[in-house]
Design an enzyme around this catalytic site. Structure first.
Site, PDB file in Angstrom:
ATOM      1  N   ALA A  61     -18.449 -19.244 -11.110  1.00 59.12           N
ATOM      2  CA  ALA A  61     -19.701 -18.199 -11.949  1.00 59.12           C
ATOM      3  C   ALA A  61     -18.311 -18.379 -13.238  1.00 59.12           C
ATOM      4  CB  ALA A  61     -20.181 -17.207 -12.258  1.00 59.12           C
ATOM      5  N   GLY A 102     -18.563 -17.044  -7.517  1.00 55.85           N
ATOM      6  CA  GLY A 102     -19.296 -18.146  -7.361  1.00 55.85           C
ATOM      7  C   GLY A 102     -19.391 -18.948  -6.766  1.00 55.85           C
ATOM      8  N   GLU A 105     -19.666 -18.194  -3.365  1.00 59.71           N
ATOM      9  CA  GLU A 105     -20.995 -17.995  -3.222  1.00 59.71           C
ATOM     10  C   GLU A 105     -22.300 -19.457  -3.221  1.00 59.71           C
ATOM     11  OE1 GLU A 105     -21.789 -15.261  -6.380  1.00 59.71           O
ATOM     12  OE2 GLU A 105     -23.005 -14.469  -4.927  1.00 59.71           O
ATOM     13  N   GLU A 125     -15.761 -10.415  -7.386  1.00 56.07           N
ATOM     14  CA  GLU A 125     -16.320 -10.214  -9.213  1.00 56.07           C
ATOM     15  C   GLU A 125     -16.171  -8.452  -9.746  1.00 56.07           C
ATOM     16  OE1 GLU A 125     -17.571 -12.150  -6.944  1.00 56.07           O
ATOM     17  OE2 GLU A 125     -18.629 -13.624  -7.346  1.00 56.07           O
TER      18      GLU A 125
END
Ligand code: NAD
Length: 694
Positions: A61, A102, A105, A125
């Site tokens: 992300a 991310g 993910e 994270e």
């Protein structure tokens, strides 16, 4: 364009193209959704492959979007993962370089995954005080098993794809570019009647999940300290193991939102950005090209010279080390070798690496041997006369364009530069002891230091894995100048009623790695004593508690003399409160005519931390530090300031500068109150409701 769409006969190849690491910002997310739609609608396409490049599949992300509306803008990362799962055609991920956060993910939403064996796979994270918020905590345990997933998520450390090759995470692990294999698997899957099973539909298998997670919770709780994220990661895995997939996702979302707004995560993200920002200077753009550094020379093979040399040897850069006397040179070389051999015994490096590194090291007594060095770092005695002699000789022999650096901790870098005919090539490179271990490197920019010299120093700092912060020239630079005010307050607290062990305990409870008196005993109290003796002459107006001098006068320099602020038993580094020092402190209060009072831990913390903050405000105002976040980085990387508090300036911002000022005004009415004249910048910001870190 952050996503490229290509067709290879009947397969759509969607390539992420958002340098440097294919961060999944809103533009990339939109690009991916559009590519997915286009492929669904094209009857000629049977399968979709999503890939990155050799450096990165995706670093995850885009954390710049956190706490901004962009983070929630659709398609959000969770929606994108669901869109992949709903694809009517098989989606295959081709992973190289890294798939982190991310990025991983995203790949968990695909039907199939192919990775290069060396690709780094992880969910980091937790290191920013959050947990994976796009389904990672629910899908990863289904793919790699509960225990591996828990270890990956709670530690945040990546694993090479090869190590996960036997799990359901990867359908193939290959050498080199995984694209061909991914296309092949996509085509094969398209020929099947049913799409491959999604990770979300896999069960979590474990012999005794309940017992394992109970054990994990206890262990993680003990290790997590003040950080809430690791335990919430465990909670999310409990949810994965005990709830339905959709309930688990809802749990993860709730925990993510809670953590993203926690003060710990805000502080950790501030630290993360600040460290990156520290190497970007307003007046040095990308047009300033760093000079090339192929060889390094170090002058002085003492405590610092040896450690400094090791940094470069570790990075594979040849070092020539110079001393005035053969015995000092030999002692220095033996220390370096001894350090490497100790690392080898602990299994941190191999015996072969010890030799490789030592082979990069050349010892000399002759300045002529440094004529080709690209960077020369001086670490000799801390006296102008010695520095002058060294820099005059360097000026005579160094090649044009060589960078000349001083590791001085207290001397004026401009004056040192003036010993040469090339002050533009001179700067301070202030390493911290032990120089091969400590992350912080203060780069001291002289008034004549050339931009490309500073750019080179910033680049080489990265090469040797240091956290560099640029400081202007002043007594103590950023870190030690602030520390002086911190230490003064710690001393005044002793005079007024506190004891070393109480002060250390209060600050360690606040989160400092070590309190000031334990640090003093570790580093040697004689160092500060020597500095104060000089100050008594140079700046007679500055006041200090006399207690530190009294302790030193007893020969109690710290661990190296077997006694300091604390007592030590032979062979034991654990400090024991000293009756003798307690009495010395109590007697000194009496001699000053002070009635000792009970001082709260809260006051102790405020007094020493706000002393840092006030001096930090002066440093900012004078332009010694370019930004408040640079000061935070110095304290986080070099002085054991608690990371979950984000550094002294960030901490003051969070407390509120108005409140900080209020406390300072109270302290100004007490003992040694003159130390609390607020910095004008602090006054101005406090009155305007501003922050140091905007
Ligand atoms: P040190 O006494 O351990 O080492 C100094 C070395 O320099 C000795 O080996 C000495 O033989 C050598 N030397 C002296 N004069 C020389 C000359 N003219 N030419 C070549 N070599 C010479 O000292 P140190 O602790 O390594 O400190 C060195 C410098 O680093 C000082 O400027 C000090 O302020 C700075 N520094 C020290 C620390 C620390 O914690 N020790 C931290 C940051 C910066």
């Amino acid at each position: 364009m952050s996503v490229n769409y290509q067709v290879q006969s009947d397969v759509a190849v969607v390539q992420l193209d958002n340098p440097p690491v294919n961060g999944l910002d809103i533009v990339s997310r939109r690009g991916l959704i559009e590519a997915l739609d286009r492929a669904q609608q094209d009857p000629a396409i049977c399968a979709i492959v999503i890939t990155g490049n050799a450096r990165a599949f995706s670093g995850g992300a885009d954390i710049r979007e956190f706490n901004t509306p962009k983070a929630l803008e659709e398609p959000s990362l969770p929606s994108l993962v669901v869109a992949l799962e709903r694809s009517s055609k098989p989606v295959v991920m081709a992973i190289q370089g890294l798939a982190l956060g991310g990025g991983l993910e995203l790949s968990l939403g695909a039907h199939l995954r192919v990775a290069e064996g060396t690709a780094k796979i992880g969910l980091p994270e937790v290191k920013l005080g959050i947990l994976p918020g796009a389904g990672g905590t629910q899908r990863l345990p289904r793919a790699v098993g509960l225990e591996t997933a828990l270890n990956m998520i709670v530690s945040g450390n990546p694993l090479p794809a090869r190590q996960l090759a036997q799990t359901r995470l990867f359908d193939a692990v290959v050498d080199g570019d995984p694209l061909e294999k991914a296309i092949e698997l996509g085509r094969a899957a398209a020929k099947q009647e049913k799409l491959p099973t999604l990770i979300r539909d896999l069960p979590i298998e474990h012999e005794d999940a309940e017992a394992y997670l109970g054990f994990a919770r206890t262990t993680v709780k003990a290790a997590a300290g003040p950080y809430p994220a690791p335990l919430r990661c465990v909670d999310a895995l409990v949810a994965a193991a005990t709830l339905s997939f959709d309930e688990g996702i809802a749990f993860e979302r709730k925990a993510f939102v809670e953590l993203v707004n926690s003060s710990e995560s805000l502080a950790l993200r501030h630290a993360f950005f600040s460290e990156r920002a520290a190497s970007k200077l307003a007046d040095i753009g990308s047009e300033v090209r760093p000079r090339e550094i192929r060889t390094v020379a170090v002058i002085g093979a003492g405590t610092m010279g040896g450690g400094i040399s090791m940094n470069f040897l570790n990075a594979g850069i040849p070092v020539t080390i110079l001393e005035t006397r053969a015995d000092a040179l030999e002692r220095g070389l033996n220390t370096i070798r001894g350090n490497y051999e100790a690392s080898a015994r602990k299994g941190r490096i191999s015996a072969e690496q010890v030799e490789q590194r030592m082979n990069l090291l050349t010892a000399t007594l002759d300045y002529a041997a440094l004529a080709d060095a690209d960077l020369i770092i001086e670490a000799v005695f801390e006296e102008y006369s010695v520095k002058e002699s060294v820099f005059r000789q360097l000026d005579a022999i160094a090649r044009p364009g060589a960078i000349l650096a001083s590791n001085t901790s207290t001397l004026d870098v401009n004056r040192i530069a003036g010993f040469t005919q090339r002050p533009a090539d001179v700067l301070g490179m202030h390493f911290f002891s032990p120089a091969n271990v400590m992350k912080l490197l203060e780069l001291v920019r002289g008034s004549a230091t050339a931009k490309d010299v500073l750019a080179t120093a910033l680049a080489i700092a990265k090469t040797i894995n240091k956290t560099a912060v640029v400081s202007g020239v002043c007594d103590g630079f950023i870190g030690n100048r602030m520390l002086e005010q911190y230490s003064r307050q710690a001393g005044f607290l002793l005079d007024e009623g506190a004891l070393p062990q109480q002060i250390d305990r209060a600050l360690e409870k606040f989160g400092f790695a070590m309190g000031p008196f334990r640090v003093g005993d570790l580093a040697g109290n004689d160092i500060g004593w020597a500095i104060r003796k000089r100050r008594y002459v140079e700046k007679p107006a500055i006041t200090y508690s006399k207690t530190a001098d009294l302790v030193c006068e007893l020969g109690r320099y710290g661990q190296k003399t077997g006694a300091g602020w604390y007592d030590y038993s032979p062979g034991d580094r654990n400090p024991r409160p000293s009756r003798l020092v307690e009495q010395l402190i109590i007697d000194h209060s009496a001699a000053l005519g002070l009635t000792r009072r009970q001082i709260s831990d809260e006051e102790i913390v405020q007094r020493v931390v706000y002393a840092l903050v006030n001096e930090g405000a002066h440093i900012l105002e004078e332009g010694i530090a370019a930004k408040a976040s640079d000061i935070d980085v110095v304290y986080l990387a070099g002085y054991g300031f608690p990371p979950f508090r984000g550094g002294p300036m960030f901490y003051a911002d969070e407390v509120g500068l108005f409140n900080v000022l209020g406390s300072m005004r109270r302290f100004a009415k007490g003992y040694q109150g003159q130390a609390w004249a607020p910095a004008p910048l602090l006054l101005k910001l406090a009155e305007a409701g501003g922050r140091f870190n905007s």
